[in-house]
Design a protein around this motif. Structure first.
Motif, PDB file in Angstrom:
ATOM      1  N   ASP A  29       0.774  -1.293   0.112  1.00 34.77           N
ATOM      2  CA  ASP A  29       0.161   0.172   0.131  1.00 34.77           C
ATOM      3  C   ASP A  29       0.834   1.244  -0.190  1.00 34.77           C
ATOM      4  O   ASP A  29       0.384   2.315  -0.567  1.00 34.77           O
ATOM      5  N   PRO A  87       4.430   3.225  -3.120  1.00 35.50           N
ATOM      6  CA  PRO A  87       4.470   4.379  -4.021  1.00 35.50           C
ATOM      7  C   PRO A  87       4.757   5.299  -3.174  1.00 35.50           C
ATOM      8  O   PRO A  87       5.439   6.626  -4.094  1.00 35.50           O
ATOM      9  N   THR A 110      -4.376   8.905  -5.720  1.00 34.79           N
ATOM     10  CA  THR A 110      -4.036   7.790  -6.588  1.00 34.79           C
ATOM     11  C   THR A 110      -3.799   6.534  -6.194  1.00 34.79           C
ATOM     12  O   THR A 110      -4.077   5.405  -6.834  1.00 34.79           O
ATOM     13  N   HIS A 111      -3.105   6.438  -4.924  1.00 38.90           N
ATOM     14  CA  HIS A 111      -2.642   5.232  -4.714  1.00 38.90           C
ATOM     15  C   HIS A 111      -3.439   4.359  -3.465  1.00 38.90           C
ATOM     16  O   HIS A 111      -3.516   3.499  -3.285  1.00 38.90           O
TER      17      HIS A 111
END
Length: 333
Positions: free
Chosen positions: A12, A15, A106-107
């Motif tokens: 998770d 990034p 986004t992530h």
């Protein structure tokens, strides 16, 4: 609110490590963080950072007052954090340095900030030992408070609202506190027969104390808003930094001092330096009772969620402050 929080994994959070040019090696959820997830990211080169994750899945509290202009509206979110970080930096008060802010979702379906991982512990860790005297950390905390409270704002409210030109909530600090105290009190009769029996007297006391507060003409003060010793980081070199800063606001300085006194106990007198001179005793009395009621209603509300890591601790806080609220009535009679 949520009943179950999922702990984020290296997958998770990888990034976000890459945004700093690092490869993630491990993730540890840190203690606390009932309004946001707090994770230590360990990188392959053994350096670290801390990730703050604001999402419904990480927030155990209700939203509070819906109006964002309200000084006691829910103190959670990236916008509040970044505004507070910038204001503290301008004031010369240290907080964990912001490394990266990501509002894009986004992530993860959440706002995320990466901040520096400050070494050391908290002021709370030092209070029970000789180090609190030997290191002079209380004197440095007093100096930090003097610096923080020397700053003022054009009107009361959260820094993120006021500094961005948002409109005023209206009324006065003492009126907002009395309103909040009555709201907290309204929650208690159904939870505890002692609170139900004392409800009329407590409601009357709030009104009487609020009426004794004289209008204030000076500007509101920059305060942390929930400044307990667990919200002051102390590095091995003795530097101090404020954490959990989302509630930073312009308000009566007495609100800060009531909270500090309750949390620091016998150590509080060491902080009664420059900015504690001339505190308004009428405001202190109202804010003291309001804080007791808040620290009954808030923990009981949190326990309704069922996912707090130490429920007995929260029950103890509620029981302690209910006793103090009832004792307040006895001492006032």
């Amino acid at each position: 609110m949520t009943a179950t929080r999922r702990t984020l994994t290296p997958t998770d959070l990888a990034p976000y490590a890459r945004t700093l040019g690092h490869t993630l090696d491990g993730v540890t959820r840190l203690r606390g963080g009932s309004k946001k997830g707090v994770y230590r990211l360990t990188f392959r080169d053994r350096s670290t950072a801390v990730a703050y994750v604001w999402s419904p899945d990480e927030d155990l509290w209700d939203a509070g007052p819906a109006d964002p202009r309200h000084p006691f509206s829910h103190a959670s979110g990236l916008t509040l954090f970044t505004a507070a970080a910038h204001r503290l930096a301008a004031a010369g008060v240290r907080a964990p340095r912001l490394l990266h802010a990501d509002p894009t979702h986004t992530h993860l379906p959440a706002d995320v900030a990466l901040v520096e991982d400050l070494p050391g512990g908290t002021l709370e860790d030092l209070l029970d030992g000789d180090a609190v005297v030997e290191t002079g950390v209380l004197e440095r905390t007093a100096a930090l408070l003097d610096t923080l409270h020397a700053c003022t704002g054009p009107r009361f409210g959260k820094v993120a609202v006021v500094d961005n030109g948002g409109s005023s909530y209206g009324g006065s600090c003492e009126a907002v506190v009395a309103e909040r105290a009555l709201s907290d009190l309204d929650e208690l009769p159904g939870r505890d027969p002692r609170a139900a029996a004392a409800y009329p007297q407590l409601a009357e006391a709030i009104g009487v104390l609020a009426a004794q507060v004289q209008p204030r003409t000076g500007p509101p003060t920059l305060i942390h808003g929930e400044l307990g010793p667990d919200h002051v980081r102390v590095t091995p070199g003795g530097d101090l930094a404020l954490i959990d800063i989302e509630g930073l606001m312009y308000f009566d300085v007495e609100w800060e001092h009531v909270f500090l006194r309750q949390r620091l106990g016998r150590h509080y007198d060491a902080l009664r330096t420059g900015d504690a001179v001339g505190l308004d005793e009428a405001r202190l009395r109202l804010y003291r009772l309001a804080t007791h009621l808040s620290l009954v209603a808030g923990p009981l509300r949190l326990l309704d969620v069922g996912d707090f890591h130490d429920p007995e601790f929260m029950r103890g806080i509620a029981e302690h402050h209910l006793g103090l609220a009832l004792s307040f009535l006895e001492n006032a009679s």
